[in-house]
Design a protein around this motif. Sequence first.
Motif, PDB file in Angstrom:
ATOM      1  N   VAL A   1       5.300  -7.101   0.888  1.00  0.00           N
ATOM      2  CA  VAL A   1       6.648  -6.864   0.339  1.00  0.00           C
ATOM      3  C   VAL A   1       7.356  -8.207   0.137  1.00  0.00           C
ATOM      4  N   SER A   2       7.221  -9.076   1.127  1.00  0.00           N
ATOM      5  CA  SER A   2       7.920 -10.371   1.042  1.00  0.00           C
ATOM      6  C   SER A   2       7.349 -11.219  -0.104  1.00  0.00           C
ATOM      7  N   LEU A   3       6.099 -10.943  -0.487  1.00  0.00           N
ATOM      8  CA  LEU A   3       5.463 -11.709  -1.568  1.00  0.00           C
ATOM      9  C   LEU A   3       5.652 -11.047  -2.928  1.00  0.00           C
ATOM     10  N   GLY A   4       6.235  -9.853  -2.923  1.00  0.00           N
ATOM     11  CA  GLY A   4       6.450  -9.140  -4.192  1.00  0.00           C
ATOM     12  C   GLY A   4       5.185  -8.484  -4.716  1.00  0.00           C
ATOM     13  N   ILE A   5       4.220  -8.224  -3.843  1.00  0.00           N
ATOM     14  CA  ILE A   5       2.993  -7.539  -4.298  1.00  0.00           C
ATOM     15  C   ILE A   5       3.300  -6.044  -4.377  1.00  0.00           C
ATOM     16  N   PRO A   6       3.096  -5.416  -5.553  1.00  0.00           N
ATOM     17  CA  PRO A   6       3.356  -3.970  -5.667  1.00  0.00           C
ATOM     18  C   PRO A   6       2.430  -3.206  -4.725  1.00  0.00           C
ATOM     19  N   LEU A   7       2.988  -2.232  -3.999  1.00  0.00           N
ATOM     20  CA  LEU A   7       2.204  -1.523  -2.979  1.00  0.00           C
ATOM     21  C   LEU A   7       2.120  -0.036  -3.267  1.00  0.00           C
ATOM     22  N   SER A   8       1.042   0.577  -2.775  1.00  0.00           N
ATOM     23  CA  SER A   8       0.910   2.022  -2.835  1.00  0.00           C
ATOM     24  C   SER A   8       0.129   2.463  -1.597  1.00  0.00           C
ATOM     25  N   ASP A   9      -0.455   3.681  -1.663  1.00  0.00           N
ATOM     26  CA  ASP A   9      -1.210   4.137  -0.475  1.00  0.00           C
ATOM     27  C   ASP A   9      -2.437   4.932  -0.912  1.00  0.00           C
ATOM     28  N   LEU A  10      -3.240   5.339   0.060  1.00  0.00           N
ATOM     29  CA  LEU A  10      -4.507   6.030  -0.241  1.00  0.00           C
ATOM     30  C   LEU A  10      -4.270   7.408  -0.865  1.00  0.00           C
ATOM     31  N   ASP A  11      -3.143   8.027  -0.549  1.00  0.00           N
ATOM     32  CA  ASP A  11      -2.876   9.347  -1.156  1.00  0.00           C
ATOM     33  C   ASP A  11      -2.775   9.205  -2.681  1.00  0.00           C
ATOM     34  N   SER A  12      -2.142   8.126  -3.113  1.00  0.00           N
ATOM     35  CA  SER A  12      -1.980   7.910  -4.557  1.00  0.00           C
ATOM     36  C   SER A  12      -3.186   7.211  -5.171  1.00  0.00           C
ATOM     37  N   HIS A  13      -3.910   6.447  -4.349  1.00  0.00           N
ATOM     38  CA  HIS A  13      -5.059   5.687  -4.875  1.00  0.00           C
ATOM     39  C   HIS A  13      -6.256   5.845  -3.939  1.00  0.00           C
ATOM     40  N   PRO A  14      -6.950   6.981  -4.012  1.00  0.00           N
ATOM     41  CA  PRO A  14      -8.063   7.229  -3.085  1.00  0.00           C
ATOM     42  C   PRO A  14      -9.307   6.390  -3.363  1.00  0.00           C
ATOM     43  N   PHE A  15      -9.373   5.744  -4.530  1.00  0.00           N
ATOM     44  CA  PHE A  15     -10.527   4.890  -4.847  1.00  0.00           C
ATOM     45  C   PHE A  15     -10.029   3.481  -5.167  1.00  0.00           C
ATOM     46  N   LEU A  16     -10.466   2.522  -4.347  1.00  0.00           N
ATOM     47  CA  LEU A  16     -10.017   1.132  -4.514  1.00  0.00           C
ATOM     48  C   LEU A  16     -11.146   0.280  -5.094  1.00  0.00           C
ATOM     49  N   ASP A  17     -10.742  -0.790  -5.785  1.00  0.00           N
ATOM     50  CA  ASP A  17     -11.756  -1.676  -6.369  1.00  0.00           C
ATOM     51  C   ASP A  17     -12.343  -2.619  -5.329  1.00  0.00           C
ATOM     52  N   LEU A  18     -11.461  -3.153  -4.483  1.00  0.00           N
ATOM     53  CA  LEU A  18     -11.889  -4.252  -3.602  1.00  0.00           C
ATOM     54  C   LEU A  18     -10.966  -4.334  -2.390  1.00  0.00           C
ATOM     55  N   ALA A  19     -11.566  -4.594  -1.227  1.00  0.00           N
ATOM     56  CA  ALA A  19     -10.746  -4.905  -0.048  1.00  0.00           C
ATOM     57  C   ALA A  19     -11.185  -6.268   0.474  1.00  0.00           C
ATOM     58  N   ILE A  20     -10.217  -7.001   1.004  1.00  0.00           N
ATOM     59  CA  ILE A  20     -10.512  -8.303   1.615  1.00  0.00           C
ATOM     60  C   ILE A  20      -9.946  -8.269   3.028  1.00  0.00           C
ATOM     61  N   ASP A  21     -10.780  -8.559   4.034  1.00  0.00           N
ATOM     62  CA  ASP A  21     -10.302  -8.520   5.408  1.00  0.00           C
ATOM     63  C   ASP A  21     -11.166  -9.410   6.295  1.00  0.00           C
ATOM     64  N   GLY A  22     -10.597  -9.769   7.432  1.00  0.00           N
ATOM     65  CA  GLY A  22     -11.330 -10.595   8.386  1.00  0.00           C
ATOM     66  C   GLY A  22     -12.197  -9.742   9.294  1.00  0.00           C
ATOM     67  N   ALA A  23     -12.792 -10.375  10.277  1.00  0.00           N
ATOM     68  CA  ALA A  23     -13.600  -9.653  11.274  1.00  0.00           C
ATOM     69  C   ALA A  23     -13.632 -10.471  12.554  1.00  0.00           C
ATOM     70  N   ASP A  24     -13.922  -9.782  13.666  1.00  0.00           N
ATOM     71  CA  ASP A  24     -14.057 -10.483  14.948  1.00  0.00           C
ATOM     72  C   ASP A  24     -15.489 -10.969  15.156  1.00  0.00           C
TER      73      ASP A  24
END
Length: 204
Positions: A65-88
């Motif tokens: 939100v602070s960066l102005g990235i438009p947001l939604s959720d899985l209910d509205s977008h059940p299929f995503l193109d790409l996720a980026i995340d870290g790992a332990d």
Amino acid sequence: LTQDELKKIAAYKAVEFVESGMVLGLGTGSTAKYAVDRIGELLRQGKLNNIIGIPTSKKTHEQAVSLGIPLSDLDSHPFLDLAIDGADEVDPYLNLVKGRGGSLLREKMVEGACKKFVVIVDESKLVKHVGASGLAIPVEIVPFCWKFTAQRLQALFEDADIGDLKAASDAILRLAGVVEHGMFLDMATTVIVAGELGITVKNK
Ligand code: DER
């Protein structure tokens, strides 16, 4: 290079996979933070557009939100193109341990809904096998009689070192009271590792 600089390098490399028009899973943690910042920067520069972000935690939601990235959720977008995340932890088969930052459930839901799941780590996260670090595998459980559930989880792995990850996963999830665990098996499609000697991109 400090660990933080390596995290940033891996994160920026992952954002090269982001194309305009994508629906993106936005990860949580100190490494994913750099990727979300970078996406926000490219949007601001007009180098990326029409991005929709699906955050994996309240913290990432607020950052986006602070960066102005438009947001939604899985209910509205059940299929995503790409996720980026870290790992332990990342093992040689690209199995992950995640959740030591405390947001594994939303992460697993979002990342399980993506065509591509790009994991970003500094080389300290690489392990020979899951659980090798000796650190606990995070498990999310319901608050009701949580000590009872914790006892049963403990008993599952009294002295067994985790060999068959799928069997361990099934055993954990069969316990009533368990919500989800932090072993992300067969989910990552790409792992980007930033090390002293450079960047390695491992594909499934
Ligand atoms: O808790 C989480 O799932 C985080 O993504 C964690 O696995 C990695 O956090 P870090 O990038 O701060 O090490």
